[in-house]
Design a protein around this motif. Structure first.
Motif, mmCIF file in Angstrom:
data_model
loop_
_atom_site.group_PDB
_atom_site.id
_atom_site.type_symbol
_atom_site.label_atom_id
_atom_site.label_comp_id
_atom_site.label_asym_id
_atom_site.label_seq_id
_atom_site.Cartn_x
_atom_site.Cartn_y
_atom_site.Cartn_z
ATOM 1 N N LEU A 257 0.790 -1.228 0.000
ATOM 2 C CA LEU A 257 0.000 0.000 0.000
ATOM 3 C C LEU A 257 0.822 1.277 0.000
ATOM 4 O O LEU A 257 0.262 2.362 -0.188
ATOM 5 N N PHE A 258 2.127 1.184 0.215
ATOM 6 C CA PHE A 258 2.917 2.417 0.286
ATOM 7 C C PHE A 258 2.903 3.167 -1.048
ATOM 8 O O PHE A 258 2.644 4.372 -1.099
ATOM 9 N N VAL A 259 3.194 2.465 -2.127
ATOM 10 C CA VAL A 259 3.254 3.126 -3.439
ATOM 11 C C VAL A 259 1.900 3.718 -3.836
ATOM 12 O O VAL A 259 1.830 4.889 -4.260
ATOM 13 N N PRO A 260 0.766 2.983 -3.732
ATOM 14 C CA PRO A 260 -0.521 3.605 -4.056
ATOM 15 C C PRO A 260 -0.825 4.827 -3.195
ATOM 16 O O PRO A 260 -1.394 5.813 -3.680
ATOM 17 N N SER A 261 -0.441 4.780 -1.918
ATOM 18 C CA SER A 261 -0.685 5.922 -1.035
ATOM 19 C C SER A 261 0.135 7.129 -1.469
ATOM 20 O O SER A 261 -0.359 8.265 -1.475
ATOM 21 N N VAL A 262 1.391 6.895 -1.830
ATOM 22 C CA VAL A 262 2.244 7.988 -2.304
ATOM 23 C C VAL A 262 1.697 8.584 -3.597
ATOM 24 O O VAL A 262 1.696 9.806 -3.784
#
Length: 415
Positions: A257-262
């Motif tokens: 989820l880090f990349v989608p959140s960024v």
């Protein structure tokens, strides 16, 4: 996310309209005759509707009232579902009904379990076990949230967030937008989203004098806080629930989820960045009279509390203790530190003083809603709904997207 935008207005205007109506009602209730009118025109009708509804649902469950279009199973489980929908409707219409969502959620949770206990014919042993198991699961979330909110209150009492405010040296609107957006994203990954929004909006009021610019950056704060809270197990109540329930673990959650959140943060910041004048500078309001007062142990309490909350998943992984116990450990240690730093008369900085300022109604709201949802889960209605939804929409990705759009108008917790 869009549904959270009114939080900005609530924070900045202190809910003038809603409180004004409640204040007027309280003032009119000072006279005995007006109080009697309030009881007759508001209290008694509402209580009558509630008990009438429960009596109707009980009668349908026990076939005292027959409806030809209802099958036996529908007559048994329909009142439970209808009660949940009606109760959640009252929660959604909090501003219109002026009934606090915490009280409505508590009534909903108990009323739903009352229909389960009286209508499904469960043995006392099975019913007692189901209630206790559900309450155990719900209590873990509530204690975790209560600990986190209290820690933030202690940090705020020591003006820990002033450390961040003083470190912001931006003079141009675009630069401030980037700093606030990234800072909100980072803070919301370890702190409760609503708390971060309130803190950041308060910070904006100290940094920006222009109301229109505050509102524009405030909208970014709401989106950035939701994006930042999604990729860690302690940043948002929904991911916290999944983490405590064992549905997700820390490392896969971060990686997935880090990349989608960024990307969500970049899209929001990029749009607002292009809308702003690159050379426009913003004006700061005059400093408060007590702005230079620094409570004892400000840095220690702020960084200690922040570090403690970040390391809760590590504590859980090493000791195999539940997540809420790690949060309570951090709260206890912070309470010991503040007791040693301040005298007994300085309750403003103590654990006791922080507990008086914590938003306990928020915790009670989660208690009531999760207790009700737990009831639906225990009797198999949630599983049946999931099966039916999978049959209608075979793609899990589409289901997730639909739920995401639904969360714009429906609270995340029941979803």
């Amino acid at each position: 996310t869009l549904a959270a935008l009114p939080v900005l207005k609530v924070v900045q205007s202190a809910a003038v309209g809603s409180r004004g109506s409640r204040t007027a009602r309280a003032a009119s209730a000072n006279a005995p005759e007006d109080l009697g009118n309030e009881v007759q025109t508001l209290v008694l009708p509402v209580l009558g509707i509630f008990f009438g509804w429960m009596a109707l649902m009980y009668a349908i469950q026990h076939q005292m009232l027959g409806f030809d279009f209802l099958t036996p199973d529908q007559a048994l489980y329909g009142p439970i579902v209808a009660t949940f929908v009606a109760g959640y409707g009252v929660i959604v219409l909090e501003e219109q009904t002026e009934i606090t969502k915490a009280s409505a959620a508590l009534v909903l949770g108990v009323a739903l379990w009352a229909l389960v206990g009286t209508g499904l014919g469960l043995s006392p042993e099975v019913f007692d076990r189901d209630v206790k198991d559900t309450l155990e699961d719900v209590s873990e979330v509530v204690f975790f949230l209560l600990g986190a909110l209290t820690i933030v209150e202690i940090m705020d009492a020591h003006r820990g967030f002033d450390i961040i405010t003083k470190a912001i040296t931006a003079t141009k609107s675009r630069d401030l937008l980037i700093v606030i957006g990234i800072l909100t994203f980072v803070l919301s990954s370890v702190l409760n989203n609503l708390t971060v929004v309130i803190v950041m909006v308060s910070l904006l009021q100290k940094l920006v004098k222009d109301a229109e610019l505050r509102q524009r950056i405030g909208g970014v704060v709401v989106i950035a806080s939701n994006a930042g809270g999604a990729w860690t197990p302690i940043g948002d109540i929904t991911t916290t629930m999944l983490y405590i329930g064992g549905q997700v673990t820390t490392v896969p959650l971060l990686l997935n989820l880090f990349v989608p959140s960024v990307l969500c943060l970049i899209g929001c910041l990029g749009y607002e960045y292009l809308q702003m004048d690159g050379d426009q500078e913003f004006e700061r309001p005059p400093p408060a009279a007590d702005a230079d007062v620094t409570p004892k142990g400000q840095a220690l309490v702020f960084w200690g509390g922040l570090f403690g909350m970040v390391t809760v998943p590590v504590f859980t992984a090493i000791t195999e203790c539940p997540a809420w116990s790690g949060m309570m450990l951090v709260l206890g240690l912070l309470g010991v530190i503040t007791s040693l730093l301040h005298g007994p008369e300085d309750e403003e900085y103590s654990l006791k003083g922080a507990l008086t300022r914590v938003e306990v109604p928020d915790c009670l709201f989660f208690l009531g809603v999760l207790f009700a949802v737990g009831g639906l889960e225990r009797i198999g209605l949630l599983k049946e709904f999931a099966v039916q939804l999978s049959n209608v929409v075979p793609s899990d990705a589409i289901v997730a997207i639909l739920l995401g759009f639904s969360s714009a108008v429906v609270d995340n917790v029941p979803l």
